[in-house]
Design a protein around this motif. Structure first.
Motif, PDB file in Angstrom:
ATOM      1  N   ARG A 102       9.610   3.604   4.406  1.00 42.27           N
ATOM      2  CA  ARG A 102      11.239   3.385   5.139  1.00 42.27           C
ATOM      3  C   ARG A 102      11.694   3.224   6.331  1.00 42.27           C
ATOM      4  O   ARG A 102      12.653   3.551   6.588  1.00 42.27           O
ATOM      5  N   PRO A 161       9.740  -2.467   4.444  1.00 41.27           N
ATOM      6  CA  PRO A 161       8.565  -1.849   3.753  1.00 41.27           C
ATOM      7  C   PRO A 161       9.096  -0.186   3.319  1.00 41.27           C
ATOM      8  O   PRO A 161       9.470   0.113   3.997  1.00 41.27           O
ATOM      9  N   GLN A 162       8.320   0.221   2.205  1.00 48.52           N
ATOM     10  CA  GLN A 162       8.587   1.438   2.050  1.00 48.52           C
ATOM     11  C   GLN A 162       6.902   2.252   2.824  1.00 48.52           C
ATOM     12  O   GLN A 162       7.550   2.812   2.715  1.00 48.52           O
ATOM     13  N   ASP A 172       7.825   9.338  -3.604  1.00 43.31           N
ATOM     14  CA  ASP A 172       8.679   8.483  -3.988  1.00 43.31           C
ATOM     15  C   ASP A 172       7.344   7.128  -3.619  1.00 43.31           C
ATOM     16  O   ASP A 172       7.660   5.901  -4.637  1.00 43.31           O
ATOM     17  N   ILE A 173       6.180   7.393  -3.511  1.00 41.59           N
ATOM     18  CA  ILE A 173       4.632   6.954  -3.470  1.00 41.59           C
ATOM     19  C   ILE A 173       4.014   7.571  -3.429  1.00 41.59           C
ATOM     20  O   ILE A 173       4.192   8.921  -3.636  1.00 41.59           O
ATOM     21  N   ARG A 177       5.801   2.463 -12.697  1.00 40.74           N
ATOM     22  CA  ARG A 177       6.502   1.381 -12.082  1.00 40.74           C
ATOM     23  C   ARG A 177       7.257   1.123 -12.577  1.00 40.74           C
ATOM     24  O   ARG A 177       8.243   0.787 -12.426  1.00 40.74           O
ATOM     25  N   ARG A 194       9.588   3.241 -10.918  1.00 37.06           N
ATOM     26  CA  ARG A 194       9.522   2.109  -9.757  1.00 37.06           C
ATOM     27  C   ARG A 194       8.810   3.539  -8.554  1.00 37.06           C
ATOM     28  O   ARG A 194       8.681   2.534  -7.491  1.00 37.06           O
ATOM     29  N   THR A 247       6.206   3.354  -5.960  1.00 40.97           N
ATOM     30  CA  THR A 247       5.433   2.634  -5.412  1.00 40.97           C
ATOM     31  C   THR A 247       3.876   3.121  -5.734  1.00 40.97           C
ATOM     32  O   THR A 247       3.867   4.435  -5.557  1.00 40.97           O
ATOM     33  N   GLU A 255       5.209  -2.869  -0.505  1.00 39.01           N
ATOM     34  CA  GLU A 255       7.007  -2.831  -0.733  1.00 39.01           C
ATOM     35  C   GLU A 255       7.092  -1.690  -2.024  1.00 39.01           C
ATOM     36  O   GLU A 255       6.567  -1.934  -2.447  1.00 39.01           O
ATOM     37  N   THR A 256       8.750  -1.527  -2.007  1.00 39.26           N
ATOM     38  CA  THR A 256       8.817  -0.415  -3.033  1.00 39.26           C
ATOM     39  C   THR A 256       8.732  -1.343  -4.091  1.00 39.26           C
ATOM     40  O   THR A 256       8.696  -1.998  -4.914  1.00 39.26           O
ATOM     41  N   GLY A 257       8.014  -0.077  -5.307  1.00 42.37           N
ATOM     42  CA  GLY A 257       7.744  -0.813  -6.995  1.00 42.37           C
ATOM     43  C   GLY A 257       6.020  -1.267  -6.946  1.00 42.37           C
ATOM     44  O   GLY A 257       6.035  -1.329  -7.784  1.00 42.37           O
ATOM     45  N   GLU A 258       5.992  -1.657  -5.470  1.00 41.15           N
ATOM     46  CA  GLU A 258       4.338  -2.082  -6.205  1.00 41.15           C
ATOM     47  C   GLU A 258       3.059  -0.986  -6.296  1.00 41.15           C
ATOM     48  O   GLU A 258       3.361  -0.270  -6.000  1.00 41.15           O
TER      49      GLU A 258
END
Length: 235
Positions: A65, A4-5, A155-156, A182, A186, A188, A29-32
């Protein structure tokens, strides 16, 4: 399933000898878009500070990651791509909007300033570049706080109570921007929030915290039922 991210494994943290977060395990998770909800004082903000590295992990592990970042400080986590908007926004009030945004670029270690991207989400900031951040409304300051993090191209992003002290129409705008981030990039999002309407609008799933632990996972739609909301949040 790949890594998961963001992942926490049996994480405990707190302040000195006072343990606040107790054995939390979770995956994002990525994009969640994952919401952490619960009553005041159950450890939600402490959890966010632990993820960003503002508080040390007493035991357990934090991975980003697929890499263990448990012993990295907040600055190194930011450079890896973790953005954090604390509760209360914490903009630099005497500095201009432009100066606040420039700090976001440096903290995030972006290869180049990405301010036009920020202005695409928050056009009001482009009009306020020379204005002291502290002279803006609460909603505008919240937009600046989020924009400052986006300037670093994370990224998040971790959002701690983004609706606090913000007018309802601006809260709706923030919800739309979270969904855009998102959908278009994408990105997170891990969000701590008390505003149930905002949670229902943006979250893919909700983690319920109580007494420092994640005690349940629910679908945001379950919060449509006042009895269910009261049962999970004691409100």
């Amino acid at each position: 399933m790949g890594a998961p991210q963001l992942e926490l494994a049996s994480v405990r943290s707190g302040y000195g000898r006072v343990k606040v977060v107790d054995d939390v395990s979770m995956r994002v998770e990525t994009g969640e878009i994952v919401a952490v909800i619960g009553r005041n004082g159950v450890g939600k903000s402490t959890l966010m500070k632990t993820v960003i590295g503002a508080l040390p992990t007493l035991s357990g592990a934090v991975s980003f990651r697929g890499t263990d970042i448990t012993r990295l400080d907040a600055a190194r986590r930011a450079r890896l791509g973790i953005g954090y908007v604390p509760q209360g926004r914490e903009v630099f009030a005497r500095m201009s909007v432009a100066e606040n945004l420039a700090l976001g670029v440096r903290v995030g270690d972006a290869p180049r300033p990405d301010l036009e991207r920020v202005f695409g989400f928050f056009p009001v900031l482009k009009k306020r570049l020379s204005q002291p951040a502290g002279s803006m409304s609460g909603g505008e300051q919240q937009q600046l706080a989020i924009g400052r993090i986006l300037a670093g191209r994370p990224d998040i992003i971790l959002l701690d109570e983004p609706s606090e002290g913000v007018q309802p129409n601006i809260v709706q705008d923030i919800g739309r921007i979270i969904r855009r981030l998102r959908a278009e990039e994408r990105l997170t999002v891990l969000i701590v929030e008390q505003n149930l309407a905002l949670i229902r609008a943006v979250a893919d799933r909700c983690l319920i915290m109580d007494k420092g632990a994640v005690v349940a996972e629910i679908e945001p739609q379950e919060l449509d039922d006042p009895e269910a909301a009261a049962r999970h949040l004691a409100i």
